[in-house]
Design a protein around this motif. Structure first.
Motif, PDB file in Angstrom:
ATOM      1  N   VAL A 134       0.821  -1.219   0.000  1.00 11.48           N
ATOM      2  CA  VAL A 134       0.000   0.000   0.000  1.00 11.48           C
ATOM      3  C   VAL A 134       0.854   1.269   0.000  1.00 11.48           C
ATOM      4  N   TYR A 135       2.178   1.112   0.011  1.00  5.24           N
ATOM      5  CA  TYR A 135       3.086   2.261   0.089  1.00  5.24           C
ATOM      6  C   TYR A 135       3.714   2.590  -1.259  1.00  5.24           C
ATOM      7  N   THR A 136       3.950   3.873  -1.449  1.00  7.21           N
ATOM      8  CA  THR A 136       4.603   4.377  -2.653  1.00  7.21           C
ATOM      9  C   THR A 136       5.666   5.374  -2.231  1.00  7.21           C
ATOM     10  N   ILE A 137       6.801   5.335  -2.901  1.00  8.26           N
ATOM     11  CA  ILE A 137       7.794   6.398  -2.796  1.00  8.26           C
ATOM     12  C   ILE A 137       7.793   7.112  -4.139  1.00  8.26           C
ATOM     13  N   SER A 138       7.680   8.424  -4.086  1.00 10.33           N
ATOM     14  CA  SER A 138       7.590   9.226  -5.301  1.00 10.33           C
ATOM     15  C   SER A 138       8.468  10.470  -5.192  1.00 10.33           C
ATOM     16  N   PHE A 193      11.884  13.000  -1.862  1.00 14.86           N
ATOM     17  CA  PHE A 193      11.267  11.677  -1.879  1.00 14.86           C
ATOM     18  C   PHE A 193      10.137  11.674  -0.860  1.00 14.86           C
ATOM     19  N   GLY A 194       8.914  11.525  -1.330  1.00 17.39           N
ATOM     20  CA  GLY A 194       7.776  11.399  -0.429  1.00 17.39           C
ATOM     21  C   GLY A 194       7.401   9.938  -0.281  1.00 17.39           C
ATOM     22  N   VAL A 195       7.040   9.550   0.926  1.00 10.84           N
ATOM     23  CA  VAL A 195       6.542   8.200   1.197  1.00 10.84           C
ATOM     24  C   VAL A 195       5.049   8.340   1.457  1.00 10.84           C
ATOM     25  N   PHE A 196       4.262   7.536   0.746  1.00  9.03           N
ATOM     26  CA  PHE A 196       2.810   7.661   0.813  1.00  9.03           C
ATOM     27  C   PHE A 196       2.168   6.314   1.120  1.00  9.03           C
ATOM     28  N   GLU A 197       1.161   6.358   1.998  1.00  9.60           N
ATOM     29  CA  GLU A 197       0.279   5.217   2.219  1.00  9.60           C
ATOM     30  C   GLU A 197      -1.022   5.592   1.525  1.00  9.60           C
ATOM     31  N   GLN A 198      -1.315   4.898   0.427  1.00 14.18           N
ATOM     32  CA  GLN A 198      -2.387   5.324  -0.471  1.00 14.18           C
ATOM     33  C   GLN A 198      -2.056   6.747  -0.923  1.00 14.18           C
TER      34      GLN A 198
END
Length: 146
Positions: free
Chosen positions: A10-14, A54-59
């Motif tokens: 469910v995590y994304t690094i962008s 670098f952002g870390v996102f949950e959904q």
């Protein structure tokens, strides 16, 4: 530079600057970090504009952040790394550091630097070591006026 996006569950690094939650980043740095207490929002905004972030996102919710100050040729400074407390102990900080170190635009750099008071073991896993000649390094330090 091309936007990097990697997914793990469910995590994304962008690296997409449009996704960053500046309010969340400023709040954490200014109020919860030991290294940037009292940092003005304008300073945070400028630092983000002039760094590879670098952002870390949950959904769609941001849960972590890091930035790299670099010339993309010889040098990188890792700064402002954090994962929100509610999302810690899931390997996100390891994944974040690994993703930064693997970024295609940051390969072949001569030197990566960072400063940490408490995450030496984390960074050592990705090649960071104590400075072999700390006497060669100098700084000008100015505390934030709160």
């Amino acid at each position: 530079m091309e936007i990097l996006q990697v997914q793990k569950g469910v995590y994304t690094i962008s690296t997409d600057p449009e996704r960053l939650n500046i309010n969340l980043i400023h709040h954490f740095l200014s109020n919860e970090s030991y290294w940037a207490k009292g940092i003005p929002r304008q300073t945070v905004e400028r630092s983000i504009q002039h760094s590879l972030c670098f952002g870390v996102f949950e959904q769609q919710q941001q849960v972590g952040f890091a930035r790299v100050v670099t010339d993309y040729a010889t040098f990188a400074w890792v700064a402002d790394v954090f994962i929100l407390p509610a999302c810690r102990r899931q390997g996100l900080s390891k994944w974040l550091v690994q993703t930064m170190r693997a970024h295609p635009g940051l390969q072949g750099l001569r030197r990566w630097l960072l400063a940490t008071a408490d995450a030496h073991q984390l960074y050592a896993q990705y090649g960071f070591t104590p400075l072999p000649h700390p006497e060669r390094f100098m700084e000008v330090y100015q505390a934030y006026q709160t």
